[in-house]
Motif scaffolding. Structure first.
Motif, PDB file in Angstrom:
ATOM      1  N   THR A  21     -19.029 121.206  65.200  1.00 36.89           N
ATOM      2  CA  THR A  21     -17.668 121.707  65.328  1.00 36.89           C
ATOM      3  C   THR A  21     -16.936 120.787  66.292  1.00 36.89           C
ATOM      4  O   THR A  21     -17.450 120.475  67.362  1.00 36.89           O
ATOM      5  CB  THR A  21     -17.651 123.152  65.862  1.00 36.89           C
ATOM      6  OG1 THR A  21     -18.424 123.975  64.988  1.00 36.89           O
ATOM      7  CG2 THR A  21     -16.234 123.691  65.934  1.00 36.89           C
ATOM      8  N   ILE A  22     -15.745 120.367  65.900  1.00 32.66           N
ATOM      9  CA  ILE A  22     -14.967 119.423  66.692  1.00 32.66           C
ATOM     10  C   ILE A  22     -13.617 120.045  67.017  1.00 32.66           C
ATOM     11  O   ILE A  22     -12.901 120.485  66.117  1.00 32.66           O
ATOM     12  CB  ILE A  22     -14.755 118.105  65.930  1.00 32.66           C
ATOM     13  CG1 ILE A  22     -16.106 117.507  65.536  1.00 32.66           C
ATOM     14  CG2 ILE A  22     -13.928 117.126  66.764  1.00 32.66           C
ATOM     15  CD1 ILE A  22     -16.019 116.368  64.534  1.00 32.66           C
ATOM     16  N   GLY A  23     -13.289 120.088  68.284  1.00 31.70           N
ATOM     17  CA  GLY A  23     -11.959 120.491  68.721  1.00 31.70           C
ATOM     18  C   GLY A  23     -11.156 119.219  68.970  1.00 31.70           C
ATOM     19  O   GLY A  23     -11.638 118.305  69.637  1.00 31.70           O
ATOM     20  N   LEU A  24      -9.960 119.155  68.415  1.00 30.22           N
ATOM     21  CA  LEU A  24      -9.146 117.948  68.504  1.00 30.22           C
ATOM     22  C   LEU A  24      -7.764 118.320  69.028  1.00 30.22           C
ATOM     23  O   LEU A  24      -7.001 118.999  68.357  1.00 30.22           O
ATOM     24  CB  LEU A  24      -9.059 117.313  67.120  1.00 30.22           C
ATOM     25  CG  LEU A  24      -8.307 116.019  66.934  1.00 30.22           C
ATOM     26  CD1 LEU A  24      -8.906 114.917  67.798  1.00 30.22           C
ATOM     27  CD2 LEU A  24      -8.342 115.601  65.469  1.00 30.22           C
ATOM     28  N   ASP A  25      -7.478 117.908  70.267  1.00 30.10           N
ATOM     29  CA  ASP A  25      -6.168 118.157  70.873  1.00 30.10           C
ATOM     30  C   ASP A  25      -5.311 116.910  70.664  1.00 30.10           C
ATOM     31  O   ASP A  25      -5.593 115.854  71.227  1.00 30.10           O
ATOM     32  CB  ASP A  25      -6.316 118.468  72.361  1.00 30.10           C
ATOM     33  CG  ASP A  25      -4.979 118.853  72.972  1.00 30.10           C
ATOM     34  OD1 ASP A  25      -4.440 119.912  72.592  1.00 30.10           O
ATOM     35  OD2 ASP A  25      -4.476 118.086  73.808  1.00 30.10           O
ATOM     36  N   LEU A  26      -4.296 117.032  69.828  1.00 24.27           N
ATOM     37  CA  LEU A  26      -3.476 115.886  69.434  1.00 24.27           C
ATOM     38  C   LEU A  26      -2.358 115.619  70.420  1.00 24.27           C
ATOM     39  O   LEU A  26      -1.627 116.532  70.801  1.00 24.27           O
ATOM     40  CB  LEU A  26      -2.858 116.137  68.050  1.00 24.27           C
ATOM     41  CG  LEU A  26      -3.843 116.368  66.911  1.00 24.27           C
ATOM     42  CD1 LEU A  26      -3.102 116.793  65.655  1.00 24.27           C
ATOM     43  CD2 LEU A  26      -4.670 115.127  66.664  1.00 24.27           C
ATOM     44  N   GLY A  27      -2.221 114.374  70.807  1.00 26.26           N
ATOM     45  CA  GLY A  27      -1.112 113.935  71.641  1.00 26.26           C
ATOM     46  C   GLY A  27      -0.353 112.839  70.921  1.00 26.26           C
ATOM     47  O   GLY A  27      -0.815 112.309  69.910  1.00 26.26           O
ATOM     48  N   ASP A  28       0.805 112.469  71.437  1.00 25.45           N
ATOM     49  CA  ASP A  28       1.591 111.437  70.785  1.00 25.45           C
ATOM     50  C   ASP A  28       0.898 110.078  70.805  1.00 25.45           C
ATOM     51  O   ASP A  28       0.963 109.340  69.830  1.00 25.45           O
ATOM     52  CB  ASP A  28       2.971 111.312  71.439  1.00 25.45           C
ATOM     53  CG  ASP A  28       3.864 112.492  71.101  1.00 25.45           C
ATOM     54  OD1 ASP A  28       3.646 113.116  70.047  1.00 25.45           O
ATOM     55  OD2 ASP A  28       4.775 112.785  71.889  1.00 25.45           O
ATOM     56  N   GLU A  70      -4.618 121.992  66.716  1.00 28.33           N
ATOM     57  CA  GLU A  70      -3.506 122.919  66.799  1.00 28.33           C
ATOM     58  C   GLU A  70      -2.296 122.364  66.054  1.00 28.33           C
ATOM     59  O   GLU A  70      -2.153 121.161  65.873  1.00 28.33           O
ATOM     60  CB  GLU A  70      -3.154 123.257  68.245  1.00 28.33           C
ATOM     61  CG  GLU A  70      -2.698 122.116  69.092  1.00 28.33           C
ATOM     62  CD  GLU A  70      -2.454 122.540  70.531  1.00 28.33           C
ATOM     63  OE1 GLU A  70      -1.875 123.606  70.767  1.00 28.33           O
ATOM     64  OE2 GLU A  70      -2.849 121.781  71.426  1.00 28.33           O
ATOM     65  N   THR A  71      -1.441 123.281  65.606  1.00 29.16           N
ATOM     66  CA  THR A  71      -0.226 122.920  64.906  1.00 29.16           C
ATOM     67  C   THR A  71       0.654 122.074  65.809  1.00 29.16           C
ATOM     68  O   THR A  71       0.798 122.355  66.990  1.00 29.16           O
ATOM     69  CB  THR A  71       0.551 124.196  64.506  1.00 29.16           C
ATOM     70  OG1 THR A  71      -0.312 125.026  63.742  1.00 29.16           O
ATOM     71  CG2 THR A  71       1.774 123.857  63.708  1.00 29.16           C
ATOM     72  N   GLY A  72       1.224 121.016  65.243  1.00 31.09           N
ATOM     73  CA  GLY A  72       2.116 120.159  66.015  1.00 31.09           C
ATOM     74  C   GLY A  72       2.652 119.029  65.159  1.00 31.09           C
ATOM     75  O   GLY A  72       2.437 118.983  63.941  1.00 31.09           O
ATOM     76  N   THR A  73       3.327 118.107  65.790  1.00 24.79           N
ATOM     77  CA  THR A  73       3.967 116.993  65.109  1.00 24.79           C
ATOM     78  C   THR A  73       2.988 116.193  64.257  1.00 24.79           C
ATOM     79  O   THR A  73       3.313 115.785  63.147  1.00 24.79           O
ATOM     80  CB  THR A  73       4.616 116.054  66.154  1.00 24.79           C
ATOM     81  OG1 THR A  73       5.515 116.818  66.941  1.00 24.79           O
ATOM     82  CG2 THR A  73       5.341 114.907  65.496  1.00 24.79           C
ATOM     83  N   HIS A  74       1.803 115.956  64.787  1.00 26.49           N
ATOM     84  CA  HIS A  74       0.839 115.096  64.101  1.00 26.49           C
ATOM     85  C   HIS A  74      -0.129 115.859  63.190  1.00 26.49           C
ATOM     86  O   HIS A  74      -0.863 115.229  62.422  1.00 26.49           O
ATOM     87  CB  HIS A  74       0.035 114.290  65.118  1.00 26.49           C
ATOM     88  CG  HIS A  74       0.899 113.425  65.973  1.00 26.49           C
ATOM     89  ND1 HIS A  74       1.531 112.302  65.500  1.00 26.49           N
ATOM     90  CD2 HIS A  74       1.266 113.524  67.275  1.00 26.49           C
ATOM     91  CE1 HIS A  74       2.233 111.742  66.471  1.00 26.49           C
ATOM     92  NE2 HIS A  74       2.091 112.472  67.560  1.00 26.49           N
ATOM     93  N   SER A  75      -0.136 117.175  63.263  1.00 28.92           N
ATOM     94  CA  SER A  75      -1.147 117.931  62.514  1.00 28.92           C
ATOM     95  C   SER A  75      -1.067 117.747  60.996  1.00 28.92           C
ATOM     96  O   SER A  75      -2.128 117.710  60.355  1.00 28.92           O
ATOM     97  CB  SER A  75      -1.130 119.410  62.895  1.00 28.92           C
ATOM     98  OG  SER A  75       0.109 119.999  62.660  1.00 28.92           O
ATOM     99  N   PRO A  76       0.114 117.596  60.370  1.00 26.98           N
ATOM    100  CA  PRO A  76       0.101 117.414  58.906  1.00 26.98           C
ATOM    101  C   PRO A  76      -0.636 116.141  58.453  1.00 26.98           C
ATOM    102  O   PRO A  76      -1.526 116.208  57.609  1.00 26.98           O
ATOM    103  CB  PRO A  76       1.585 117.365  58.531  1.00 26.98           C
ATOM    104  CG  PRO A  76       2.269 118.138  59.616  1.00 26.98           C
ATOM    105  CD  PRO A  76       1.480 117.804  60.861  1.00 26.98           C
TER     106      PRO A  76
END
Length: 119
Positions: A21-28, A70-76
């Motif tokens: 299981t991988i948690g991925l916190d997306l930043g710009d 998590e939902t955000g700018t880069h998630s799509p």
């Protein structure tokens, strides 16, 4: 681009055939990730550039895993890329992941851990 270390890849190779299981916190610019084994123990934590090439280099080499972001700018685009790499993708709204939505202190590493543990 930052390369994943040989030590990290060896640790990941040891878990081939296991459900990670991988948690991925997306930043710009940078994204933090946390990889848990089947027992919920952290086997790898790191960060990588928020680019398609970095995703392919790191996550494309891992066994099929559940990846929570998590939902955000880069998630799509990230979710589409991860699905193309044969990863199971869960996109969670920050409000649905309690500790992230309620946190007053922003820490990408902790958010990646929380995403991995809550999904």
């Amino acid at each position: 681009m930052k390369k994943i270390s040989a030590d990290a890849m060896n640790r990941i190779e040891n878990f081939k055939g296991h459900q990670l299981t991988i948690g991925l916190d997306l930043g710009d610019r940078w994204s933090s990730y946390c990889v848990l084994d089947e027992e919920g123990k952290i086997i790898l934590e790191d960060k990588l550039p928020t680019t398609p090439a970095a995703r392919k280099q790191v996550l494309g080499r891992m066994t099929r895993s559940r990846v929570a972001l998590e939902t955000g700018t880069h998630s799509p685009w990230v979710s589409r890329l991860l699905q193309a790499l044969d990863q199971e993708v869960i996109v969670a709204h920050a409000r649905d992941v309690g500790l992230i939505g309620e946190s007053r202190r922003k820490d990408d590493r902790i958010d990646a851990r929380t995403l991995a543990r809550e999904n």
